[in-house]
Design a protein around this motif. Structure first.
Motif, PDB file in Angstrom:
ATOM      1  N   ASN A 117       0.825  -1.198   0.000  1.00  0.00           N
ATOM      2  CA  ASN A 117       0.000   0.000   0.000  1.00  0.00           C
ATOM      3  C   ASN A 117       0.861   1.251   0.000  1.00  0.00           C
ATOM      4  OD1 ASN A 117      -2.931  -1.046   0.472  1.00  0.00           O
ATOM      5  ND2 ASN A 117      -1.661  -2.163   1.923  1.00  0.00           N
ATOM      6  N   TYR A 118       0.440   2.236  -0.787  1.00  0.00           N
ATOM      7  CA  TYR A 118       1.172   3.488  -0.910  1.00  0.00           C
ATOM      8  C   TYR A 118       0.185   4.646  -1.046  1.00  0.00           C
ATOM      9  CZ  TYR A 118       4.608   0.102  -2.685  1.00  0.00           C
ATOM     10  OH  TYR A 118       5.424  -0.977  -2.845  1.00  0.00           O
ATOM     11  N   PRO A 119       0.575   5.823  -0.575  1.00  0.00           N
ATOM     12  CA  PRO A 119      -0.249   7.001  -0.865  1.00  0.00           C
ATOM     13  C   PRO A 119       0.044   7.475  -2.287  1.00  0.00           C
ATOM     14  CG  PRO A 119       1.675   7.643   0.386  1.00  0.00           C
ATOM     15  CD  PRO A 119       1.737   6.151   0.260  1.00  0.00           C
ATOM     16  N   ASP A 120      -0.808   8.284  -2.824  1.00  0.00           N
ATOM     17  CA  ASP A 120      -0.637   8.759  -4.190  1.00  0.00           C
ATOM     18  C   ASP A 120       0.672   9.526  -4.377  1.00  0.00           C
ATOM     19  OD1 ASP A 120      -4.177   9.487  -4.771  1.00  0.00           O
ATOM     20  OD2 ASP A 120      -3.026   7.627  -4.939  1.00  0.00           O
ATOM     21  N   SER A 121       1.149  10.160  -3.311  1.00  0.00           N
ATOM     22  CA  SER A 121       2.339  10.996  -3.427  1.00  0.00           C
ATOM     23  C   SER A 121       3.595  10.211  -3.788  1.00  0.00           C
ATOM     24  CB  SER A 121       2.572  11.761  -2.113  1.00  0.00           C
ATOM     25  OG  SER A 121       2.701  10.864  -1.024  1.00  0.00           O
ATOM     26  N   VAL A 122       3.607   8.897  -3.514  1.00  0.00           N
ATOM     27  CA  VAL A 122       4.799   8.099  -3.809  1.00  0.00           C
ATOM     28  C   VAL A 122       4.508   6.917  -4.721  1.00  0.00           C
ATOM     29  CG1 VAL A 122       5.751   8.734  -1.558  1.00  0.00           C
ATOM     30  CG2 VAL A 122       4.638   6.514  -1.851  1.00  0.00           C
ATOM     31  N   LYS A 123       3.244   6.670  -5.014  1.00  0.00           N
ATOM     32  CA  LYS A 123       2.870   5.517  -5.830  1.00  0.00           C
ATOM     33  C   LYS A 123       3.552   5.586  -7.191  1.00  0.00           C
ATOM     34  CE  LYS A 123      -1.233   4.173  -5.062  1.00  0.00           C
ATOM     35  NZ  LYS A 123      -2.721   4.109  -4.996  1.00  0.00           N
ATOM     36  N   GLY A 124       4.131   4.465  -7.589  1.00  0.00           N
ATOM     37  CA  GLY A 124       4.855   4.400  -8.858  1.00  0.00           C
ATOM     38  C   GLY A 124       6.316   4.788  -8.749  1.00  0.00           C
ATOM     39  N   ARG A 125       6.698   5.382  -7.634  1.00  0.00           N
ATOM     40  CA  ARG A 125       8.094   5.785  -7.435  1.00  0.00           C
ATOM     41  C   ARG A 125       8.769   4.995  -6.309  1.00  0.00           C
ATOM     42  NH1 ARG A 125       9.322  10.710  -5.697  1.00  0.00           N
ATOM     43  NH2 ARG A 125       7.391  11.035  -4.532  1.00  0.00           N
ATOM     44  N   PHE A 126       8.004   4.626  -5.295  1.00  0.00           N
ATOM     45  CA  PHE A 126       8.541   3.906  -4.145  1.00  0.00           C
ATOM     46  C   PHE A 126       8.031   2.465  -4.159  1.00  0.00           C
ATOM     47  CE2 PHE A 126       9.157   7.701  -0.990  1.00  0.00           C
ATOM     48  CZ  PHE A 126       9.866   8.382  -1.967  1.00  0.00           C
ATOM     49  N   THR A 127       8.877   1.554  -3.692  1.00  0.00           N
ATOM     50  CA  THR A 127       8.485   0.150  -3.582  1.00  0.00           C
ATOM     51  C   THR A 127       8.945  -0.408  -2.245  1.00  0.00           C
ATOM     52  OG1 THR A 127       8.711  -0.149  -5.979  1.00  0.00           O
ATOM     53  CG2 THR A 127       8.653  -2.135  -4.612  1.00  0.00           C
ATOM     54  N   ILE A 128       8.018  -0.978  -1.518  1.00  0.00           N
ATOM     55  CA  ILE A 128       8.343  -1.625  -0.248  1.00  0.00           C
ATOM     56  C   ILE A 128       8.483  -3.117  -0.485  1.00  0.00           C
ATOM     57  CG2 ILE A 128       5.912  -1.883   0.426  1.00  0.00           C
ATOM     58  CD1 ILE A 128       6.811  -1.418   3.345  1.00  0.00           C
ATOM     59  N   SER A 129       9.430  -3.733   0.200  1.00  0.00           N
ATOM     60  CA  SER A 129       9.610  -5.178   0.105  1.00  0.00           C
ATOM     61  C   SER A 129      10.187  -5.664   1.427  1.00  0.00           C
ATOM     62  CB  SER A 129      10.526  -5.550  -1.064  1.00  0.00           C
ATOM     63  OG  SER A 129      11.820  -5.001  -0.870  1.00  0.00           O
ATOM     64  N   ARG A 130      10.200  -6.967   1.580  1.00  0.00           N
ATOM     65  CA  ARG A 130      10.749  -7.516   2.822  1.00  0.00           C
ATOM     66  C   ARG A 130      11.408  -8.848   2.540  1.00  0.00           C
ATOM     67  NH1 ARG A 130       6.019  -7.914   6.922  1.00  0.00           N
ATOM     68  NH2 ARG A 130       7.608  -8.902   8.227  1.00  0.00           N
ATOM     69  N   ASP A 131      12.394  -9.151   3.366  1.00  0.00           N
ATOM     70  CA  ASP A 131      13.076 -10.433   3.325  1.00  0.00           C
ATOM     71  C   ASP A 131      12.986 -11.002   4.737  1.00  0.00           C
ATOM     72  OD1 ASP A 131      14.820 -12.582   3.290  1.00  0.00           O
ATOM     73  OD2 ASP A 131      16.251 -11.595   1.969  1.00  0.00           O
ATOM     74  N   ASN A 132      12.045 -11.889   4.951  1.00  0.00           N
ATOM     75  CA  ASN A 132      11.829 -12.411   6.301  1.00  0.00           C
ATOM     76  C   ASN A 132      13.006 -13.255   6.790  1.00  0.00           C
ATOM     77  OD1 ASN A 132       9.361 -11.141   6.588  1.00  0.00           O
ATOM     78  ND2 ASN A 132       8.180 -12.895   5.869  1.00  0.00           N
TER      79      ASN A 132
END
Length: 125
Positions: free
Chosen positions: A59-74
Motif C-alpha cells: 500500500n502506498y499514498p498517491d504521493s509516492v505511488k509508482g516511485r517507491f516500492t516496499i519489500s521484505r526479506d523475512n
C-alpha cells in the motif's frame, strides 16, 4: 519486543534513487506487518508504504505511488524501501515501523507498535 534500525539515508539529487533498509530484531519478525513513514520539518508524520507479513498487500499514498516500492526479506529480518525519481518534497526523516497485526488502518501511525530511530533523506533540486 522488537528493535528496528534504519539505514541507507543520505543526500541525493532530484531524479535519483535511494534504498532504505530496516533491520529488525526478534524471532517473530515474519509475523509483523511493516510500514514506512516520513516526517519533514514542521509537518506531521506521513504514511509512505506498508506491507503484510507475507509480502503481499502493498500500500502506498498517491504521493509516492509508482516511485517507491516496499519489500521484505523475512529470512534476513529486513524490510526495504526502494525510492526512485526522488523529488525535493521527499526530503524528510524516514521511519520504519512494525505492527503486531495488519489492519485496514495501516496508514495511521497509531497502528504500529514499534518504531525505528529514523534516517534522514535529503533531495536537492
Amino acid at each position: 519486543q522488537v528493535q528496528l534500525v534504519e539505514s541507507g539515508g543520505g543526500l541525493v539529487q532530484a531524479g535519483g534513487s535511494l534504498r532504505l533498509s530496516c533491520a529488525a530484531s526478534g524471532r517473530t519478525f515474519n509475523t509483523y506487518a511493516m510500514g514506512w513513514f516520513r516526517q519533514a520539518p514542521g509537518k506531521e508524520r506521513e504514511f509512505v508504504a506498508a506491507i503484510r507479513w507475507s509480502g503481499l498487500s502493498l500500500n502506498y499514498p498517491d504521493s509516492v505511488k509508482g516511485r517507491f516500492t516496499i519489500s521484505r526479506d523475512n529470512a534476513k529480518n529486513t524490510v526495504y524501501l526502494q525510492m526512485s525519481s526522488l523529488k525535493p518534497e521527499d526530503t524528510a526523516v524516514y521511519y520504519c515501523a512494525a505492527a503486531t497485526s495488519y489492519s485496514d488502518t495501516y496508514y495511521k501511525s497509531q497502528t504500529y507498535n514499534y518504531w525505528g530511530q529514523g534516517t534522514q533523506v535529503t533531495v536537492s533540486s
